[in-house]
Write a protein that holds these residues in place. Structure first.
Motif, mmCIF file in Angstrom:
data_model
loop_
_atom_site.group_PDB
_atom_site.id
_atom_site.type_symbol
_atom_site.label_atom_id
_atom_site.label_comp_id
_atom_site.label_asym_id
_atom_site.label_seq_id
_atom_site.Cartn_x
_atom_site.Cartn_y
_atom_site.Cartn_z
ATOM 1 N N PRO A 87 0.809 -1.228 0.000
ATOM 2 C CA PRO A 87 0.000 0.000 0.000
ATOM 3 C C PRO A 87 0.834 1.265 0.000
ATOM 4 O O PRO A 87 0.400 2.287 -0.540
ATOM 5 C CB PRO A 87 -0.840 -0.132 1.281
ATOM 6 C CG PRO A 87 -0.107 -1.132 2.136
ATOM 7 C CD PRO A 87 0.543 -2.080 1.176
ATOM 8 N N GLN A 88 2.038 1.210 0.583
ATOM 9 C CA GLN A 88 2.908 2.397 0.558
ATOM 10 C C GLN A 88 3.214 2.829 -0.865
ATOM 11 O O GLN A 88 3.480 4.013 -1.123
ATOM 12 C CB GLN A 88 4.219 2.111 1.297
ATOM 13 C CG GLN A 88 4.077 1.870 2.781
ATOM 14 C CD GLN A 88 3.916 0.397 3.123
ATOM 15 O OE1 GLN A 88 3.416 -0.386 2.297
ATOM 16 N NE2 GLN A 88 4.329 0.016 4.309
ATOM 17 N N ILE A 89 3.192 1.865 -1.794
ATOM 18 C CA ILE A 89 3.447 2.148 -3.201
ATOM 19 C C ILE A 89 2.141 2.371 -3.955
ATOM 20 O O ILE A 89 1.945 3.401 -4.612
ATOM 21 C CB ILE A 89 4.249 1.002 -3.842
ATOM 22 C CG1 ILE A 89 5.659 0.934 -3.244
ATOM 23 C CG2 ILE A 89 4.311 1.156 -5.359
ATOM 24 C CD1 ILE A 89 6.476 -0.262 -3.699
ATOM 25 N N VAL A 90 1.230 1.412 -3.877
ATOM 26 C CA VAL A 90 0.032 1.431 -4.723
ATOM 27 C C VAL A 90 -0.876 2.614 -4.396
ATOM 28 O O VAL A 90 -1.447 3.233 -5.310
ATOM 29 C CB VAL A 90 -0.721 0.091 -4.619
ATOM 30 C CG1 VAL A 90 -2.051 0.153 -5.372
ATOM 31 C CG2 VAL A 90 0.139 -1.033 -5.176
ATOM 32 N N VAL A 291 -2.933 -4.450 -9.797
ATOM 33 C CA VAL A 291 -2.606 -4.127 -8.405
ATOM 34 C C VAL A 291 -3.674 -3.271 -7.741
ATOM 35 O O VAL A 291 -3.678 -3.131 -6.507
ATOM 36 C CB VAL A 291 -1.233 -3.430 -8.290
ATOM 37 C CG1 VAL A 291 -0.116 -4.358 -8.751
ATOM 38 C CG2 VAL A 291 -1.211 -2.110 -9.058
ATOM 39 N N ALA A 292 -4.579 -2.683 -8.535
ATOM 40 C CA ALA A 292 -5.643 -1.863 -7.960
ATOM 41 C C ALA A 292 -6.838 -1.823 -8.900
ATOM 42 O O ALA A 292 -6.677 -1.756 -10.128
ATOM 43 C CB ALA A 292 -5.152 -0.439 -7.694
ATOM 44 N N THR A 308 4.970 -19.949 -9.187
ATOM 45 C CA THR A 308 4.980 -20.940 -8.093
ATOM 46 C C THR A 308 3.661 -20.949 -7.319
ATOM 47 O O THR A 308 3.563 -21.604 -6.279
ATOM 48 C CB THR A 308 6.141 -20.644 -7.131
ATOM 49 O OG1 THR A 308 6.027 -19.315 -6.625
ATOM 50 C CG2 THR A 308 7.469 -20.812 -7.833
ATOM 51 N N GLY A 309 2.638 -20.214 -7.813
ATOM 52 C CA GLY A 309 1.311 -20.278 -7.223
ATOM 53 C C GLY A 309 1.010 -19.254 -6.150
ATOM 54 O O GLY A 309 -0.057 -19.316 -5.519
ATOM 55 N N HIS A 310 1.885 -18.280 -5.933
ATOM 56 C CA HIS A 310 1.641 -17.239 -4.927
ATOM 57 C C HIS A 310 0.719 -16.179 -5.536
ATOM 58 O O HIS A 310 1.051 -15.556 -6.551
ATOM 59 C CB HIS A 310 2.971 -16.605 -4.500
ATOM 60 C CG HIS A 310 2.832 -15.569 -3.438
ATOM 61 N ND1 HIS A 310 2.755 -15.883 -2.106
ATOM 62 C CD2 HIS A 310 2.751 -14.212 -3.514
ATOM 63 C CE1 HIS A 310 2.648 -14.773 -1.400
ATOM 64 N NE2 HIS A 310 2.648 -13.742 -2.234
ATOM 65 N N ALA A 311 -0.453 -15.960 -4.937
ATOM 66 C CA ALA A 311 -1.452 -15.066 -5.507
ATOM 67 C C ALA A 311 -1.035 -13.606 -5.379
ATOM 68 O O ALA A 311 -0.491 -13.179 -4.352
ATOM 69 C CB ALA A 311 -2.797 -15.284 -4.835
ATOM 70 N N PHE A 312 -1.302 -12.825 -6.435
ATOM 71 C CA PHE A 312 -1.081 -11.394 -6.372
ATOM 72 C C PHE A 312 -2.230 -10.715 -5.636
ATOM 73 O O PHE A 312 -3.370 -11.183 -5.659
ATOM 74 C CB PHE A 312 -0.988 -10.806 -7.794
ATOM 75 C CG PHE A 312 0.225 -11.262 -8.558
ATOM 76 C CD1 PHE A 312 1.496 -10.840 -8.185
ATOM 77 C CD2 PHE A 312 0.098 -12.104 -9.654
ATOM 78 C CE1 PHE A 312 2.616 -11.246 -8.882
ATOM 79 C CE2 PHE A 312 1.213 -12.520 -10.358
ATOM 80 C CZ PHE A 312 2.482 -12.088 -9.971
ATOM 81 N N THR A 313 -1.913 -9.606 -4.995
ATOM 82 C CA THR A 313 -2.898 -8.839 -4.238
ATOM 83 C C THR A 313 -3.378 -7.661 -5.082
ATOM 84 O O THR A 313 -2.576 -6.901 -5.625
ATOM 85 C CB THR A 313 -2.293 -8.293 -2.939
ATOM 86 O OG1 THR A 313 -1.881 -9.392 -2.140
ATOM 87 C CG2 THR A 313 -3.307 -7.458 -2.173
ATOM 88 N N THR A 314 -4.697 -7.508 -5.208
ATOM 89 C CA THR A 314 -5.295 -6.351 -5.862
ATOM 90 C C THR A 314 -5.966 -5.490 -4.803
ATOM 91 O O THR A 314 -6.788 -5.992 -4.031
ATOM 92 C CB THR A 314 -6.338 -6.792 -6.907
ATOM 93 O OG1 THR A 314 -5.721 -7.642 -7.875
ATOM 94 C CG2 THR A 314 -6.943 -5.583 -7.615
ATOM 95 N N ARG A 315 -5.624 -4.221 -4.768
ATOM 96 C CA ARG A 315 -6.144 -3.317 -3.735
ATOM 97 C C ARG A 315 -7.349 -2.551 -4.246
ATOM 98 O O ARG A 315 -7.530 -2.350 -5.412
ATOM 99 C CB ARG A 315 -5.042 -2.365 -3.274
ATOM 100 C CG ARG A 315 -3.831 -3.144 -2.769
ATOM 101 C CD ARG A 315 -2.929 -2.349 -1.869
ATOM 102 N NE ARG A 315 -1.876 -3.208 -1.324
ATOM 103 C CZ ARG A 315 -2.008 -3.966 -0.256
ATOM 104 N NH1 ARG A 315 -3.146 -3.950 0.431
ATOM 105 N NH2 ARG A 315 -1.018 -4.739 0.161
#
Length: 315
Positions: A87-90, A291-292, A308-315
């Motif tokens: 969140p500091q970036i997005v 990402v948003a 490797t299956g790690h889900a991305f976070t959408t804000r």
């Protein structure tokens, strides 16, 4: 541009946005505590040496002889996948670009003791090395480019080769990206340009100048000194460069750049590969990351998890 109705804990204030639009950059600002960043990098640098799950595994990328080998490791690294959505970036990117945002590329920028600096340059469509536009804004938009967030993973200062900006240069392009630069690896670490040892990864960025006699006004340059864990946000069309690593310390300088555009921008249109820096890689495993907000652009391929299956976070 931007949507001030979309607010997060780290959204930019009206005063910060005004300064950003005038200067072309914002920061430095803190993304991690110094010790936290140092611990993260000690752990992750060993993991990133394994390219077995990287999206670009062609010989041209994995050999390490081309800058493409530093592209898009967020697509296989869980740490970097989480980093691009912090969140500091997005929150700050959304303040500029509006609520619907893609991260379309990431790059490592290492600088070792004795390495040259980077030429003054701007990037609009990122066709500068290949001649092929890599991002294309809708025709109704007057200007393009990307928002780059450059995070210092190590100390970045005038000894180790920090970034430099010429404030206020982001609304005029001094380079023509439709021209082609000639890749010549023998140019690396060879030439002093106006008293500073700079290059562009085997290219001469001056080949793209609209006016061959023009020179950047380096008297207005500002050095971006950053501690580990700090970041700077800037338009890619802002005139920027880096100083050489003068070798007074044995520590490398490492920056990690994440690049963001609104979802309406077309990413890698009409192409299935990246060809630049003397290498070529297929985009068959590539995807931009939301990402948003929401993605209403069906032309862009989207990745929802790392290889490797790690889900991305959408804000």
């Amino acid at each position: 541009m931007g949507d001030t109705t979309v607010r997060g804990a780290y959204s930019m204030s009206p005063e910060e946005l005004k300064s950003f639009h005038t200067q072309g950059y914002f920061g430095p600002f803190k993304v991690y505590e110094i010790d936290e960043m140092r611990q993260n990098w000690r752990r992750e640098r060993m993991r990133l040496m394994d390219r077995g799950n990287a999206v670009y595994r062609d010989d041209a990328a994995s050999s390490g002889n081309t800058n493409i080998s530093n592209y898009d490791r967020h697509l296989d690294s869980a740490f970097l996948a989480d980093h691009i959505s912090r969140p500091q970036i997005v929150d700050r990117v959304v303040s500029v670009l509006g609520p619907d945002v893609l991260c379309w590329r990431t790059e490592f920028f290492p600088k070792y003791p004795g390495d040259e600096g980077t030429d003054w340059h701007q990037a609009d469509t990122f066709a500068n090395a290949s001649g092929q536009p890599q991002i294309v804004w809708p025709e109704a938009e007057e200007f393009g480019g990307t928002i780059t967030v450059w995070t210092a993973f190590t100390e970045a200062n005038e000894d180790t080769g920090c970034l430099q900006f010429i404030p206020g240069t982001h609304e005029t392009m001094f380079y023509d990206e439709t021209k082609r630069m000639h890749y010549d690896p023998s140019k690396i670490n060879q030439e002093d340009k106006d008293g500073v040892r700079r290059g562009f990864f085997g290219y001469d960025y001056r080949d793209l100048q609209i006016d061959p006699a023009w020179k950047p006004d380096e008297s207005k340059a500002v050095s971006m000194v950053m501690r580990p864990g700090e970041a700077i946000l800037f338009w890619s069309t802002l005139m920027h460069a880096s100083l050489p690593h003068n070798g007074r310390t044995e520590e490398m300088r490492l920056g990690f750049a994440s690049r963001y555009v609104p979802t309406k921008v077309d990413v890698y249109p009409d192409t299935d590969e990246i060809e630049e820096y003397g290498g070529r890689v297929s985009l068959d495993r590539y995807g931009a990351v939301l990402v948003a907000g929401q993605n209403g652009n069906p032309r862009n391929r989207i990745a929802t998890a790392t290889t490797t299956g790690h889900a991305f976070t959408t804000r």
